[in-house]
Design a protein around this motif. Structure first.
Motif, PDB file in Angstrom:
ATOM      1  N   GLU A  93       0.869  -1.184   0.000  1.00  0.00           N
ATOM      2  CA  GLU A  93       0.000   0.000   0.000  1.00  0.00           C
ATOM      3  C   GLU A  93       0.897   1.222   0.000  1.00  0.00           C
ATOM      4  N   SER A  94       1.750   1.317   1.046  1.00  0.00           N
ATOM      5  CA  SER A  94       2.670   2.441   1.157  1.00  0.00           C
ATOM      6  C   SER A  94       3.872   1.985   1.989  1.00  0.00           C
ATOM      7  N   THR A  95       5.066   2.323   1.536  1.00  0.00           N
ATOM      8  CA  THR A  95       6.258   1.953   2.309  1.00  0.00           C
ATOM      9  C   THR A  95       6.257   2.675   3.667  1.00  0.00           C
ATOM     10  N   GLN A  96       5.594   3.847   3.723  1.00  0.00           N
ATOM     11  CA  GLN A  96       5.525   4.588   4.997  1.00  0.00           C
ATOM     12  C   GLN A  96       4.842   3.734   6.070  1.00  0.00           C
ATOM     13  N   LYS A  97       3.760   3.085   5.634  1.00  0.00           N
ATOM     14  CA  LYS A  97       2.965   2.311   6.580  1.00  0.00           C
ATOM     15  C   LYS A  97       3.813   1.179   7.189  1.00  0.00           C
ATOM     16  N   GLU A 117       6.277  -1.167  -6.165  1.00  0.00           N
ATOM     17  CA  GLU A 117       5.011  -0.499  -6.489  1.00  0.00           C
ATOM     18  C   GLU A 117       4.296  -0.150  -5.196  1.00  0.00           C
ATOM     19  N   GLN A 118       3.620   1.000  -5.189  1.00  0.00           N
ATOM     20  CA  GLN A 118       2.733   1.332  -4.066  1.00  0.00           C
ATOM     21  C   GLN A 118       1.327   1.516  -4.650  1.00  0.00           C
ATOM     22  N   VAL A 119       0.370   0.839  -4.050  1.00  0.00           N
ATOM     23  CA  VAL A 119      -0.988   1.004  -4.586  1.00  0.00           C
ATOM     24  C   VAL A 119      -1.749   2.095  -3.836  1.00  0.00           C
ATOM     25  N   ALA A 120      -1.198   2.520  -2.704  1.00  0.00           N
ATOM     26  CA  ALA A 120      -1.814   3.643  -1.978  1.00  0.00           C
ATOM     27  C   ALA A 120      -0.713   4.565  -1.452  1.00  0.00           C
ATOM     28  N   GLY A 121       0.187   4.966  -2.372  1.00  0.00           N
ATOM     29  CA  GLY A 121       1.281   5.869  -1.990  1.00  0.00           C
ATOM     30  C   GLY A 121       0.702   7.214  -1.551  1.00  0.00           C
ATOM     31  N   ARG A 122       1.300   7.781  -0.495  1.00  0.00           N
ATOM     32  CA  ARG A 122       0.776   9.039   0.060  1.00  0.00           C
ATOM     33  C   ARG A 122       1.784  10.157  -0.091  1.00  0.00           C
ATOM     34  N   GLY A 123       1.273  11.356  -0.390  1.00  0.00           N
ATOM     35  CA  GLY A 123       2.121  12.532  -0.439  1.00  0.00           C
ATOM     36  C   GLY A 123       1.818  13.441   0.735  1.00  0.00           C
ATOM     37  N   ARG A 124       2.411  14.634   0.721  1.00  0.00           N
ATOM     38  CA  ARG A 124       2.108  15.611   1.766  1.00  0.00           C
ATOM     39  C   ARG A 124       0.652  16.004   1.670  1.00  0.00           C
ATOM     40  N   MET A 125       0.123  16.471   2.771  1.00  0.00           N
ATOM     41  CA  MET A 125      -1.267  16.942   2.873  1.00  0.00           C
ATOM     42  C   MET A 125      -2.239  15.865   2.350  1.00  0.00           C
ATOM     43  N   VAL A 128      -2.507  11.877  -3.065  1.00  0.00           N
ATOM     44  CA  VAL A 128      -2.117  10.571  -3.611  1.00  0.00           C
ATOM     45  C   VAL A 128      -0.725  10.712  -4.219  1.00  0.00           C
ATOM     46  N   TRP A 129       0.116   9.706  -4.048  1.00  0.00           N
ATOM     47  CA  TRP A 129       1.428   9.705  -4.708  1.00  0.00           C
ATOM     48  C   TRP A 129       1.454   8.540  -5.705  1.00  0.00           C
ATOM     49  N   HIS A 130       1.487   8.888  -6.975  1.00  0.00           N
ATOM     50  CA  HIS A 130       1.454   7.924  -8.067  1.00  0.00           C
ATOM     51  C   HIS A 130       2.752   7.109  -8.064  1.00  0.00           C
ATOM     52  N   TRP A 138      10.533   4.033  -4.568  1.00  0.00           N
ATOM     53  CA  TRP A 138       9.549   4.311  -3.515  1.00  0.00           C
ATOM     54  C   TRP A 138      10.117   3.700  -2.242  1.00  0.00           C
ATOM     55  N   MET A 139      10.549   4.540  -1.328  1.00  0.00           N
ATOM     56  CA  MET A 139      11.205   3.966  -0.142  1.00  0.00           C
ATOM     57  C   MET A 139      11.002   4.824   1.111  1.00  0.00           C
ATOM     58  N   SER A 140      11.100   4.179   2.255  1.00  0.00           N
ATOM     59  CA  SER A 140      10.973   4.874   3.545  1.00  0.00           C
ATOM     60  C   SER A 140      12.139   4.472   4.435  1.00  0.00           C
ATOM     61  N   LYS A 188       9.532  20.969 -13.294  1.00  0.00           N
ATOM     62  CA  LYS A 188       8.562  19.890 -13.052  1.00  0.00           C
ATOM     63  C   LYS A 188       9.058  18.964 -11.935  1.00  0.00           C
ATOM     64  N   LYS A 189       8.110  18.408 -11.210  1.00  0.00           N
ATOM     65  CA  LYS A 189       8.483  17.645 -10.007  1.00  0.00           C
ATOM     66  C   LYS A 189       9.001  16.252 -10.362  1.00  0.00           C
ATOM     67  N   VAL A 190      10.152  15.934  -9.775  1.00  0.00           N
ATOM     68  CA  VAL A 190      10.750  14.630 -10.034  1.00  0.00           C
ATOM     69  C   VAL A 190      10.817  13.801  -8.744  1.00  0.00           C
ATOM     70  N   THR A 191      10.757  14.485  -7.612  1.00  0.00           N
ATOM     71  CA  THR A 191      10.859  13.792  -6.312  1.00  0.00           C
ATOM     72  C   THR A 191      10.039  14.506  -5.254  1.00  0.00           C
ATOM     73  N   GLY A 192       9.410  13.703  -4.395  1.00  0.00           N
ATOM     74  CA  GLY A 192       8.724  14.258  -3.230  1.00  0.00           C
ATOM     75  C   GLY A 192       9.224  13.560  -1.970  1.00  0.00           C
ATOM     76  N   ILE A 193       9.246  14.299  -0.879  1.00  0.00           N
ATOM     77  CA  ILE A 193       9.721  13.735   0.394  1.00  0.00           C
ATOM     78  C   ILE A 193       8.681  13.996   1.470  1.00  0.00           C
ATOM     79  N   GLY A 210      10.025   9.353   3.944  1.00  0.00           N
ATOM     80  CA  GLY A 210       9.527   8.682   2.736  1.00  0.00           C
ATOM     81  C   GLY A 210      10.001   9.449   1.512  1.00  0.00           C
ATOM     82  N   ILE A 211      10.619   8.747   0.588  1.00  0.00           N
ATOM     83  CA  ILE A 211      11.166   9.396  -0.605  1.00  0.00           C
ATOM     84  C   ILE A 211      10.583   8.725  -1.849  1.00  0.00           C
ATOM     85  N   GLY A 212      10.001   9.539  -2.713  1.00  0.00           N
ATOM     86  CA  GLY A 212       9.484   9.014  -3.982  1.00  0.00           C
ATOM     87  C   GLY A 212      10.211   9.698  -5.127  1.00  0.00           C
ATOM     88  N   ILE A 213      10.918   8.923  -5.953  1.00  0.00           N
ATOM     89  CA  ILE A 213      11.659   9.504  -7.089  1.00  0.00           C
ATOM     90  C   ILE A 213      11.101   8.915  -8.387  1.00  0.00           C
TER      91      ILE A 213
END
Ligand code: BTN
Length: 325
Positions: A93-97, A117-125, A128-130, A138-140, A188-193, A210-213
């Motif tokens: 679902e999410s590596t954070q979890k 793969e994350q099927v429910a990846g989460r971003g800030r606020m 959804v994180w694709h 996709w790592m934590s 354009k966004k390439v990574t979110g933390i 949590g880092i998504g690249i």
């Protein structure tokens, strides 16, 4: 999770890159039989490692697999603690979890959860994180710093610097950072933390970074609504990127910066962060939960808080916001 023996085996090849290591040498080194060595080598082969085995000479790793596995990441990793324990998952679902659960169960500092793969990846606020399969990182990461709770956001900025440096190393493209933690290439966004805490009243138990690249996605892989705002390292550099190389580089950079931070404080990190920052000195709009502030971004404070001077000369300190340039 990989076995201890496999870990030692990979370490031996890492320390003797491109060399043949005999079955007997490996057996003595890790304290098992030659048959056990052979079995582990076969496991590596199944994971996608290309091996050369020559009688009287031994084994050599010729090529590492394209998919990420714990063993693939470990091959060449030089860190002391970061990534020394890797939980690799095909789909989550999410590596954070998972990292939160491991942290709660006392996982060691530096433990990492990586998924294809994350099927429910989460971003800030809570966005959804694709996180499509086999294309991104996709790592934590679990850290356990002995710092006061208000200083925890500094680690987000630290992680952003580490990822920028890793991207530079692996792709030769230089990204920029948009406060606090968006990494952009050509706007354009390439990574979110996403940094989250497990804390008691006045002390941090763990920080989960949590880092998504976005690595090897092509434009057609993105949903329509993301195409104007997101990009990938492959799109921007024009080549396919080895994700394990990128992860290893991020671990090396992050561990180095983290140790520097614990020893010398935030100042060296702040200077590095500012050297990559896109918004400093520019007119920006910060959208916070309590409204918008338009003004010139002056820089960040010692605590990593953004300072904005509005048109009346009032300086605002912004702790959490979406920034528009
Ligand atoms: C953001 O920019 O909003 C932060 C995105 C963070 C995404 C990463 S991917 C690995 C980890 N697992 C998640 O569900 N989120 C973070």
């Amino acid at each position: 999770m990989q076995s201890q023996l496999r870990k030692q085996l990979i370490d031996a090849f890492t320390n003797n890159k491109d060399e043949f290591l005999s079955g007997q040498y490996l057996a003595d080194l890790i304290g098992c039989s030659r048959t056990a060595v052979w079995k582990h080598m076969e496991e590596l082969r199944k994971e996608g490692f290309e091996l050369e085995a020559i009688r009287k000479k031994g084994y050599r790793i010729v090529k590492t697999p394209e998919n990420i596995t714990a063993d693939e990441i470990r091959f060449g990793l030089k860190t002391k603690f970061l990534g020394q324990s890797i939980h690799y998952e095909e789909s989550v679902e999410s590596t954070q979890k998972i990292a939160h659960r491991l942290a709660y169960d006392q996982a060691a500092e530096g433990t990492v959860v990586v998924a294809e793969e994350q099927v429910a990846g989460r971003g800030r606020m809570d966005r959804v994180w694709h996180s499509p399969k086999y294309t991104g990182v996709w790592m934590s990461i679990i850290l356990r710093p002995n710092i006061p709770i208000p200083k925890a956001p500094q680690l987000t900025l630290l992680a952003a610097v580490a990822v920028v440096q890793a991207i530079e190393e692996v792709t030769t493209v230089t990204p920029q950072i948009k406060w606090p933690n968006d990494i952009l290439i050509n706007g354009k966004k390439v990574t979110g933390i996403l940094t989250e805490l497990q804390a008691e009243a006045d002390r941090i138990n763990s920080v989960i970074i949590g880092i998504g690249i976005n690595v090897n996605q092509q434009m057609e892989d993105y949903p329509e609504e993301l195409r104007t705002i997101a990009t990938s390292l492959s799109i921007e550099s024009g080549k396919r990127i080895n994700r394990a190389d990128l992860i290893r580089s991020a671990f090396n950079r992050l561990e180095h910066l983290y140790e520097l931070y614990l020893e010398k404080g935030f100042l060296p990190i702040k200077l590095l962060w500012e050297s990559y920052a896109i918004s400093i000195g520019k007119m920006i709009t910060a959208r916070t939960l309590s409204g918008s502030i338009r003004g010139r971004a002056l820089g960040i404070t010692e605590d990593g808080v953004l300072k904005i001077e509005d048109t009346e000369g009032i300086v605002h300190q912004v702790y959490s916001a979406d920034i528009e340039l």
